[in-house]
Design an enzyme around this catalytic site. Structure first.
Site, PDB file in Angstrom:
ATOM      1  N   ARG A 397       0.819  -1.213   0.000  1.00  0.00           N
ATOM      2  CA  ARG A 397       0.000   0.000   0.000  1.00  0.00           C
ATOM      3  C   ARG A 397       0.855   1.266   0.000  1.00  0.00           C
ATOM      4  O   ARG A 397       0.503   2.263  -0.644  1.00  0.00           O
ATOM      5  CB  ARG A 397      -0.935   0.018   1.215  1.00  0.00           C
ATOM      6  CG  ARG A 397      -2.119  -0.917   1.083  1.00  0.00           C
ATOM      7  CD  ARG A 397      -3.120  -0.714   2.199  1.00  0.00           C
ATOM      8  NE  ARG A 397      -4.250  -1.642   2.047  1.00  0.00           N
ATOM      9  CZ  ARG A 397      -5.333  -1.379   1.331  1.00  0.00           C
ATOM     10  NH1 ARG A 397      -5.428  -0.219   0.703  1.00  0.00           N
ATOM     11  NH2 ARG A 397      -6.307  -2.255   1.233  1.00  0.00           N
ATOM     12  N   GLU A 430      -1.997  -8.436   3.918  1.00  0.00           N
ATOM     13  CA  GLU A 430      -3.444  -8.431   4.141  1.00  0.00           C
ATOM     14  C   GLU A 430      -4.051  -9.729   3.640  1.00  0.00           C
ATOM     15  O   GLU A 430      -3.634 -10.272   2.617  1.00  0.00           O
ATOM     16  CB  GLU A 430      -4.098  -7.248   3.421  1.00  0.00           C
ATOM     17  CG  GLU A 430      -3.617  -5.894   3.896  1.00  0.00           C
ATOM     18  CD  GLU A 430      -4.349  -4.751   3.217  1.00  0.00           C
ATOM     19  OE1 GLU A 430      -5.471  -4.989   2.717  1.00  0.00           O
ATOM     20  OE2 GLU A 430      -3.805  -3.635   3.168  1.00  0.00           O
ATOM     21  N   GLU A 441     -10.517  -1.920  -5.508  1.00  0.00           N
ATOM     22  CA  GLU A 441      -9.819  -1.017  -4.600  1.00  0.00           C
ATOM     23  C   GLU A 441      -8.445  -0.647  -5.156  1.00  0.00           C
ATOM     24  O   GLU A 441      -8.001   0.503  -5.050  1.00  0.00           O
ATOM     25  CB  GLU A 441      -9.674  -1.657  -3.220  1.00  0.00           C
ATOM     26  CG  GLU A 441      -9.099  -0.696  -2.185  1.00  0.00           C
ATOM     27  CD  GLU A 441      -8.934  -1.337  -0.820  1.00  0.00           C
ATOM     28  OE1 GLU A 441      -8.582  -0.604   0.112  1.00  0.00           O
ATOM     29  OE2 GLU A 441      -9.129  -2.559  -0.705  1.00  0.00           O
ATOM     30  N   ASP A 498     -12.665   6.229 -11.312  1.00  0.00           N
ATOM     31  CA  ASP A 498     -13.033   7.624 -11.055  1.00  0.00           C
ATOM     32  C   ASP A 498     -12.048   8.521 -11.799  1.00  0.00           C
ATOM     33  O   ASP A 498     -11.182   9.175 -11.212  1.00  0.00           O
ATOM     34  CB  ASP A 498     -13.005   7.895  -9.553  1.00  0.00           C
ATOM     35  CG  ASP A 498     -13.535   9.280  -9.220  1.00  0.00           C
ATOM     36  OD1 ASP A 498     -14.224   9.863 -10.079  1.00  0.00           O
ATOM     37  OD2 ASP A 498     -13.249   9.775  -8.119  1.00  0.00           O
ATOM     38  N   HIS A 709     -19.391  -7.746   1.043  1.00  0.00           N
ATOM     39  CA  HIS A 709     -18.545  -8.490   0.113  1.00  0.00           C
ATOM     40  C   HIS A 709     -18.523  -7.675  -1.181  1.00  0.00           C
ATOM     41  O   HIS A 709     -19.404  -7.816  -2.031  1.00  0.00           O
ATOM     42  CB  HIS A 709     -19.114  -9.882  -0.162  1.00  0.00           C
ATOM     43  CG  HIS A 709     -19.097 -10.796   1.021  1.00  0.00           C
ATOM     44  ND1 HIS A 709     -17.931 -11.313   1.536  1.00  0.00           N
ATOM     45  CD2 HIS A 709     -20.102 -11.294   1.781  1.00  0.00           C
ATOM     46  CE1 HIS A 709     -18.216 -12.101   2.572  1.00  0.00           C
ATOM     47  NE2 HIS A 709     -19.527 -12.097   2.744  1.00  0.00           N
ATOM     48  N   CYS A 711     -16.701  -7.935  -3.675  1.00  0.00           N
ATOM     49  CA  CYS A 711     -16.497  -8.765  -4.867  1.00  0.00           C
ATOM     50  C   CYS A 711     -17.824  -9.158  -5.500  1.00  0.00           C
ATOM     51  O   CYS A 711     -17.931  -9.299  -6.718  1.00  0.00           O
ATOM     52  CB  CYS A 711     -15.724 -10.030  -4.514  1.00  0.00           C
ATOM     53  SG  CYS A 711     -14.197  -9.729  -3.612  1.00  0.00           S
TER      54      CYS A 711
END
Length: 743
Positions: A397, A430, A441, A498, A709, A711
């Site tokens: 990240r 993660e 994400e 976006d 969820h 996904c």
């Protein structure tokens, strides 16, 4: 002003009549009126309209008529005379004699206005069309009649001027035969007919489009189509769609074109050295690599993206009833495999809405992913090495861009086809299985970081809320290639980004250069200034003191001078050369100044999409919709399309409280809710009604927050005891849900 009785006109004078003119029709009508019987008119119509040779010779223009038109004999004749005069300026085509309309179209329209008031005369027209069209179809199929007689197209021009073709008596019988015959036209003949129709005004082109649309809609509504009875097998619908394509390109030709404004040919994308799946299995490649090209488009020498503003809106060519009954999985197979034997509506993308085309693109992307997976499996069996069937990215990240850039560059250099595998993202440290949510994400975080104005890759306009390439950016080309790859991967993996680009970026991705008109969207202040310069009525040189040298500001706020012409600071802008100044200024801002950055960006995008039907199926505005999704958030449509699980139903108290709460949210809170439940704050192509949200029960009343969820677009909602508690818990969940804290 003499009466026909004084001219001694009798029925015998029309006994051997083998073609019609406007004057002859009026003579026949006057004679029928005097004798009180229309049998002569009906007989002549039946004779001429049922004979292809007679019809081709009818209603020809004459030199004397042309001179009368130029003298202003009537408004209708002026309209007819102006058709060819306006064609060259609208379509950019050379007004050669082979494309001249030799039919007096205005006269044909006036004749139809007179004779269609008689029901028996109209019945005679219907029967005559039914009689003549099978022979016309044979002539075109076996003899290519248009190659021997350039005026053979007059037949279709005359028949299609009938303003009653959309009525049931024609839709049931005559019009399908007309469409079948028209489909037999050779490619050059179709192109010539498109050029002829491009001379019509907006009402004429719209009427032609509506006629074919009416036949498609009428047939679809009157029949039951499903997976066992495909609409692709209906001859009337298929032939009408093919005819509509001719009108569609006539509409493109008649619009505002900039066919010469094309980007330079891009560098060839490196291809993989690996064999294709068909080659590995010993099969021939059934579909050619690279984007498909429409043959009629090639014949006309025009591209849909050349058209800035069509005469009739592109949306009017979409047939919604057809889209509803089309089995897109079958249509895609016909498009890719059985194109010679089966008609696919994907070959007429103008008739499909964005949702249907997106479904076709989805099938194409998934099949390519499965193909890459099979190839990987076959190579692993041969080499004995464990290969990854996915495009797997493992990123940190806090080093997201560096990790993503290095990984994607390695894939692009070693084997570009790996970019066509299904994306699988893993954030280091993660837990979580990427079924789509983690990829969403990842895309969001990459876009947020790369489009951060502090990095300097893009400039941001506070007024338009749009980004533009920074011509003085210090970032390397790899960063811009990464953005292009990310946009391509987003389309390929069905994710929404976006991203806020002006429309000219998507036009440039489709191969068009930016021009002065594009500044209105991307640089509105500059556009307004240049427009005022063009419209200025005074002395430009004395009053404005401009030269062909312009100034820009670099990344550090320092002025940078650029000569639009050699020694530009010595060349004043005058009334005579101001158009050249504006053209060169726009070209520099939109093309030359960002050439390096955009070329890298485009190359990254095409690494992923170079073999996709994307360019063939979608227009630039639809590409934007694919990448960015819809900004229109209709939560009532989302409520209607939502499913329930785990004991919840539409009638449950908690569900009613939930939707009442969501509908009271502001726009920003609604976007946060979408981000929380689906991984993106945009609606998919077709709006929120196309989003399949599932709300599942997650236990009895408790203090737990709702979870999701992303996904699978599933919201896990406890059965809260009150509406107030539900609102408080939901707002807290959607406000503080960043990172993989979601399930």
């Amino acid at each position: 002003k003499m009466s026909y009785s004084e001219l001694d006109v009798t029925a015998e004078d029309f006994k051997d009549l083998n073609y019609l003119t406007e004057e002859k029709v009026y003579e026949i009508l006057a004679l029928c009126e005097e004798i009180g019987n229309n049998s002569l008119l009906i007989g002549v119509i039946g004779k001429v309209f049922s004979n292809a040779e007679c019809l081709v010779r009818s209603f020809r223009k004459e030199e004397s008529n042309a001179s009368l038109d130029s003298q202003g004999r009537s408004e209708n004749e002026k309209e007819n005379a102006s058709m060819s005069a306006s064609s060259a300026s609208r379509s950019g085509e050379d007004d050669g004699s082979h494309d001249e309309v030799t039919v007096d179209v205005a006269a044909v329209r006036r004749v139809y206005d007179r004779i269609l008031t008689d029901e028996k005369a109209e019945s005679a027209l219907v029967n005559a069309i039914l009689c003549v069209m099978p022979s016309v179809e044979d002539e075109l199929t076996y003899h290519d009649a248009c190659a021997f007689d350039p005026n053979y197209l007059n037949l279709f021009v005359i028949v299609m001027e009938n303003c009653n073709l959309h009525s049931p008596e024609y839709l049931d019988t005559a019009l399908p035969f007309v469409c079948k015959a028209m489909c037999r036209l050779s490619l050059p003949a179709q192109a010539r007919l498109a050029r002829l129709w491009s001379r019509y005004d907006v009402r004429g082109i719209r009427r032609l489009a509506e006629t074919f649309q009416q036949l498609i809609t009428y047939t679809v509504v009157c029949h039951k189509f499903d997976e066992d009875n495909l609409v692709n097998d209906n001859e009337a619908v298929v032939s009408a769609a093919k005819c509509l394509k001719i009108v569609y390109y006539a509409n493109v030709l008649a619009g505002e074109l900039d066919p010469q404004q094309n980007e330079e040919e891009e560098d060839e994308i490196l291809e993989s050295n690996e064999l294709t799946l068909q080659e590995l299995l010993g099969e021939e490649e059934r579909t050619p690599k690279g984007p498909r090209v429409d043959l009629l488009e090639t014949e006309l020498g025009v591209c849909v993206s050349d058209c800035r503003q069509p005469v009739v809106s592109f949306d009017e060519f979409i047939n919604e009833p057809l889209n509803e009954v089309l089995e897109m999985d079958k249509d895609y197979v016909f498009y890719k495999v059985n194109a010679e034997s089966k008609f696919a509506f994907m070959s007429c993308p103008f008739i499909l809405n964005a949702v249907t085309k997106n479904q076709g693109l989805y099938y194409d992307n998934r099949i390519r992913m499965y193909s890459e997976r099979r190839i990987t499996a076959l190579y692993s069996m041969v080499d004995g090495q464990q290969a990854n069937p996915y495009l797997k990215l493992k990123v940190r990240r806090d080093h997201l861009i560096d990790d993503a850039l290095i990984s994607l560059e390695m894939f692009a250099m070693e084997n570009p086809s790996d970019l066509k595998k299904q994306l699988y993202v893993e954030f280091e440290g993660e837990q979580g299985l990427d079924e789509g949510g983690i990829s969403k994400e990842f895309f969001q975080l990459v876009v947020e970081e790369l489009f951060n104005p502090d990095i300097g890759m893009f400039t941001y306009d506070e007024n338009t809320k749009l980004f533009w390439f920074n011509s003085s950016s210090l970032e390397n080309e790899g960063q811009y290639s990464l953005i292009g790859i990310v946009l391509g991967l987003a389309i390929y993996n069905n994710c929404i980004l976006d991203v806020h680009f002006p429309m000219v970026i998507y036009r440039k991705l489709m191969g068009k250069k930016g021009t002065f008109l594009d500044l209105a969207d991307s640089h509105p202040v500059l556009y307004k200034s240049l427009k005022e310069l063009l419209d200025y009525e005074g002395n430009v040189e004395e009053d404005m003191t401009l030269t062909f040298q312009i100034s820009q500001t670099d990344l550090f706020g320092n002025p940078v001078l650029h000569d639009l012409r050699e020694n530009g600071d010595q060349i004043p802008v005058t009334n005579d050369n101001r158009k050249e100044f504006v053209t060169k200024y726009a070209d520099y801002i939109l093309n030359e100044s960002v050439k390096v950055q955009f070329k890298a960006f485009r190359r990254g995008f095409h690494m992923v999409t170079n073999e996709s039907p994307l360019k063939y199926l979608f227009r630039p505005d639809e590409i934007e919709l694919l990448i960015c999704g819809s900004r229109n958030l209709d939560f009532h449509a989302l409520e209607e399309s939502t499913d329930y699980d785990g004991g919840y139903s539409r009638e449950c108290r908690v569900i009613k409280d939930f939707w009442e709460t969501v509908h009271t949210f502001g726009q920003e809170q609604k976007r946060l809710f979408l981000q929380f439940t689906t991984g993106t704050d945009r609606a998919p192509v077709g709006g929120l009604g196309k989003l399949k949200l599932v709300i599942a029960k997650n236990g009895q009343d408790s203090d737990r927050l709702p979870t999701s969820h992303t996904c699978f677009n599933v919201l896990l909602l406890p059965e809260y005891s009150s509406k107030e508690k539900l609102r408080e818990r939901l707002l807290k969940a959607i406000t503080y849900a960043k990172g993989f804290g979601m399930l």
